[in-house]
Scaffold this motif. Structure first.
Motif, PDB file in Angstrom:
ATOM      1  N   TRP A 189       0.797  -1.223   0.000  1.00 17.34           N
ATOM      2  CA  TRP A 189       0.000   0.000   0.000  1.00 17.34           C
ATOM      3  C   TRP A 189       0.835   1.283   0.000  1.00 17.34           C
ATOM      4  N   PRO A 190       2.008   1.353   0.672  1.00 13.91           N
ATOM      5  CA  PRO A 190       2.791   2.581   0.539  1.00 13.91           C
ATOM      6  C   PRO A 190       3.261   2.838  -0.891  1.00 13.91           C
ATOM      7  N   ASP A 191       3.588   1.773  -1.641  1.00 13.52           N
ATOM      8  CA  ASP A 191       3.984   1.963  -3.041  1.00 13.52           C
ATOM      9  C   ASP A 191       2.841   2.570  -3.842  1.00 13.52           C
ATOM     10  N   PHE A 192       1.625   2.102  -3.594  1.00 18.03           N
ATOM     11  CA  PHE A 192       0.479   2.661  -4.317  1.00 18.03           C
ATOM     12  C   PHE A 192       0.189   4.090  -3.871  1.00 18.03           C
ATOM     13  N   LEU A 193       0.480   4.417  -2.616  1.00 16.28           N
ATOM     14  CA  LEU A 193       0.320   5.802  -2.176  1.00 16.28           C
ATOM     15  C   LEU A 193       1.369   6.691  -2.829  1.00 16.28           C
ATOM     16  N   ILE A 194       2.596   6.183  -2.960  1.00 12.44           N
ATOM     17  CA  ILE A 194       3.624   6.926  -3.691  1.00 12.44           C
ATOM     18  C   ILE A 194       3.162   7.210  -5.117  1.00 12.44           C
ATOM     19  N   GLN A 195       2.669   6.160  -5.795  1.00 11.35           N
ATOM     20  CA  GLN A 195       2.246   6.343  -7.175  1.00 11.35           C
ATOM     21  C   GLN A 195       1.046   7.287  -7.270  1.00 11.35           C
ATOM     22  N   ARG A 196       0.160   7.222  -6.272  1.00 11.54           N
ATOM     23  CA  ARG A 196      -0.973   8.155  -6.263  1.00 11.54           C
ATOM     24  C   ARG A 196      -0.486   9.601  -6.178  1.00 11.54           C
ATOM     25  N   CYS A 197       0.459   9.862  -5.284  1.00  7.80           N
ATOM     26  CA  CYS A 197       0.977  11.225  -5.135  1.00  7.80           C
ATOM     27  C   CYS A 197       1.687  11.688  -6.406  1.00  7.80           C
ATOM     28  N   LEU A 198       2.403  10.770  -7.071  1.00  8.63           N
ATOM     29  CA  LEU A 198       3.041  11.117  -8.328  1.00  8.63           C
ATOM     30  C   LEU A 198       1.994  11.430  -9.388  1.00  8.63           C
ATOM     31  N   ASP A 199       0.957  10.603  -9.470  1.00 10.83           N
ATOM     32  CA  ASP A 199      -0.092  10.806 -10.477  1.00 10.83           C
ATOM     33  C   ASP A 199      -0.868  12.086 -10.224  1.00 10.83           C
ATOM     34  N   GLU A 200      -1.038  12.444  -8.956  1.00 13.29           N
ATOM     35  CA  GLU A 200      -1.770  13.662  -8.609  1.00 13.29           C
ATOM     36  C   GLU A 200      -0.865  14.887  -8.596  1.00 13.29           C
ATOM     37  N   ASP A 201       0.377  14.698  -8.971  1.00  7.52           N
ATOM     38  CA  ASP A 201       1.366  15.780  -9.084  1.00  7.52           C
ATOM     39  C   ASP A 201       1.541  16.529  -7.761  1.00  7.52           C
ATOM     40  N   ARG A 202       1.635  15.759  -6.678  1.00  7.33           N
ATOM     41  CA  ARG A 202       1.927  16.352  -5.367  1.00  7.33           C
ATOM     42  C   ARG A 202       3.442  16.477  -5.233  1.00  7.33           C
ATOM     43  N   ALA A 203       3.970  17.490  -5.901  1.00  7.63           N
ATOM     44  CA  ALA A 203       5.425  17.615  -6.054  1.00  7.63           C
ATOM     45  C   ALA A 203       6.121  17.998  -4.764  1.00  7.63           C
ATOM     46  N   ASN A 204       5.373  18.439  -3.764  1.00  4.77           N
ATOM     47  CA  ASN A 204       6.008  18.865  -2.502  1.00  4.77           C
ATOM     48  C   ASN A 204       5.857  17.834  -1.395  1.00  4.77           C
ATOM     49  N   LEU A 205       5.516  16.582  -1.755  1.00  3.66           N
ATOM     50  CA  LEU A 205       5.335  15.548  -0.742  1.00  3.66           C
ATOM     51  C   LEU A 205       6.069  14.285  -1.150  1.00  3.66           C
ATOM     52  N   CYS A 206       6.790  13.721  -0.193  1.00  6.76           N
ATOM     53  CA  CYS A 206       7.506  12.469  -0.405  1.00  6.76           C
ATOM     54  C   CYS A 206       7.003  11.447   0.610  1.00  6.76           C
ATOM     55  N   VAL A 207       6.594  10.274   0.133  1.00  5.70           N
ATOM     56  CA  VAL A 207       6.101   9.197   0.987  1.00  5.70           C
ATOM     57  C   VAL A 207       7.220   8.193   1.212  1.00  5.70           C
ATOM     58  N   ILE A 208       7.501   7.868   2.478  1.00  9.94           N
ATOM     59  CA  ILE A 208       8.510   6.864   2.784  1.00  9.94           C
ATOM     60  C   ILE A 208       7.875   5.745   3.604  1.00  9.94           C
ATOM     61  N   ARG A 209       8.513   4.575   3.580  1.00 10.71           N
ATOM     62  CA  ARG A 209       7.993   3.390   4.242  1.00 10.71           C
ATOM     63  C   ARG A 209       8.842   3.056   5.467  1.00 10.71           C
ATOM     64  N   ARG A 210       8.147   2.793   6.578  1.00 10.44           N
ATOM     65  CA  ARG A 210       8.805   2.307   7.786  1.00 10.44           C
ATOM     66  C   ARG A 210       7.974   1.143   8.334  1.00 10.44           C
ATOM     67  N   GLY A 211       8.149  -0.029   7.741  1.00  8.97           N
ATOM     68  CA  GLY A 211       7.372  -1.191   8.128  1.00  8.97           C
ATOM     69  C   GLY A 211       8.258  -2.404   8.328  1.00  8.97           C
ATOM     70  N   ILE A 212       7.988  -3.173   9.369  1.00  8.53           N
ATOM     71  CA  ILE A 212       8.737  -4.396   9.664  1.00  8.53           C
ATOM     72  C   ILE A 212       7.734  -5.533   9.857  1.00  8.53           C
ATOM     73  N   GLY A 213       7.868  -6.585   9.080  1.00 12.91           N
ATOM     74  CA  GLY A 213       6.989  -7.733   9.212  1.00 12.91           C
ATOM     75  C   GLY A 213       7.026  -8.320  10.613  1.00 12.91           C
ATOM     76  N   GLY A 214       5.842  -8.543  11.193  1.00 14.88           N
ATOM     77  CA  GLY A 214       5.749  -9.119  12.526  1.00 14.88           C
ATOM     78  C   GLY A 214       5.816  -8.124  13.661  1.00 14.88           C
TER      79      GLY A 214
END
Length: 379
Positions: A189-214
């Motif tokens: 889901w973070p990858d799809f949020l990144i792509q959403r922000c790119l598609d919506e041209d949110r040029a001033n926002l960067c999405v990063i992932r901080r997830g650990i399985g378990g």
């Protein structure tokens, strides 16, 4: 570009790599292909040996823009130096920061980061990450400067070893939104949020992932079998979210499903009450605000059908979600549960949004989760 600043452009949570009989590299190239969300004129990397009990020597690191899915532009390749040296040693349990590298990044373009390990290096620090924008490879020998990894000498994998953070020198108005959680956040889901922000041209926002399985909010494992699930949330939070302007927290499902009363490493005593889990989430909100972030809480998605789920645990989930939806301490709620549950049977996942294990979302489910993030949280 207005007054520039260093902005996190990609990240992975440092963790202890899953235990395997052989956990070292020698004469091996690791290649990471990363989607850039920011345009900038310089870049720097941070490497982590969080789970290491021995130093990890890295012979060479280089970075280049990608020309296509498998080809880096060797004409624009740059060495990544550490104190002026092409090699570095990541100390056990520690980190190293690269020098500033003059390197142009292009928003929505891919870059290739290659690490060559010549001598013995333990692969004790790594996090499994999957998703459409997560593309990691390894090859035998020193292939770091090769345009392509030979089809006969490459293998795709899901573990991010050592690479912790990529920062780009970008415009001063760029903000960072961190997605914080467990294996569901380490997936798509973070990858799809990144792509959403790119598609919506949110040029001033960067999405990063901080997830650990378990990973869990309230507990952590010290045993060999499960210690790769990482530190509990309060231990991870400040270290992983330093530099973020806002955070979406989707955490807590493992606190419910892990205790099973059968595995001695997962005792019933680990199962929290709803009040205890809520207090763990409230701590996130307080700490995030102390750090100057906006904090958005995500509801816990469905779990019935997973082997260790139960109606009793479902009751705890529902109680926690009811609090998340109505509380006023955080800056908002992202209702992931509502986005992917079955409208005719809300305690279960909609079939098209289920990966098949009744816990992790399918790709369609991950897209729905990214789509449900309110637009106001991305502005």
């Amino acid at each position: 570009m207005n007054q520039p600043k260093w902005t996190a452009a990609w990240s992975s949570s440092p963790a202890i790599a899953p235990a395997r009989p052989a956990r070292y590299a020698k004469d091996l190239t690791l290649r990471f292909i990363l989607r850039m969300q920011l345009s900038g004129d310089a870049i720097r990397l941070r490497l982590s040996n969080f789970g290491g009990r021995a130093d990890a020597p890295i012979e060479m690191i280089c970075i280049a823009p990608m020309l296509d899915e498998h080809t880096q532009d060797v004409s624009a390749l740059r060495p990544v130096n550490f104190g002026g040296s092409e090699s570095c040693v990541i100390p056990a349990g520690g980190t190293v920061q690269s020098d500033e590298i003059a390197f142009e990044t292009v928003r929505n373009g891919d870059v290739c980061v290659s690490l060559y390990i010549r001598d013995y290096a333990p692969l004790a620090s790594g996090t499994d990450v999957t998703g459409p924008l997560s593309r990691f490879w390894f090859a035998e020998g020193n292939c770091a400067k090769d345009a392509q990894l030979s089809v006969m000498n490459r293998m795709q994998h899901d573990t991010v070893f050592f690479l912790d953070l990529v920062e780009v020198r970008s415009a001063s108005d760029c903000d960072v939104l961190a997605c914080f959680g467990d294996s569901i956040t380490a997936q798509s889901w973070p990858d799809f949020l990144i792509q959403r922000c790119l598609d919506e041209d949110r040029a001033n926002l960067c999405v990063i992932r901080r997830g650990i399985g378990g990973s869990r909010v309230l507990r952590q494992y010290e045993n060999l079998q499960h210690r790769s699930y990482g530190p509990h949330g309060a231990d991870r939070f400040e270290r992983e979210l330093s530099g973020a302007d806002r955070v979406i927290i989707m955490h807590g499902i493992n606190d419910l499903i892990h205790p099973d009363g059968v595995n001695p490493l997962r005792p019933w005593s680990d199962l929290p009450t709803a009040a205890e889990l809520i207090e763990g989430l409230r701590w996130y909100v307080r700490k995030g605000h102390e750090m100057g972030m906006k904090v958005y809480l995500g509801t816990i998605v469905t779990m019935l059908g997973w082997p260790s789920a139960s109606e009793y645990k479902e009751g705890i989930r529902q109680e926690v979600n009811a609090w998340i939806r109505t509380q006023t301490e955080a800056d908002g709620c992202v209702d992931f549960d509502a986005a992917i549950r079955n409208p005719d049977d809300p305690s279960h996942r909609a079939p098209e949004y289920d990966s098949g294990d009744h816990l992790h979302p399918s790709l369609a489910g991950a897209k729905a989760m990214a789509a449900c993030v309110p637009a106001a949280f991305l502005e």
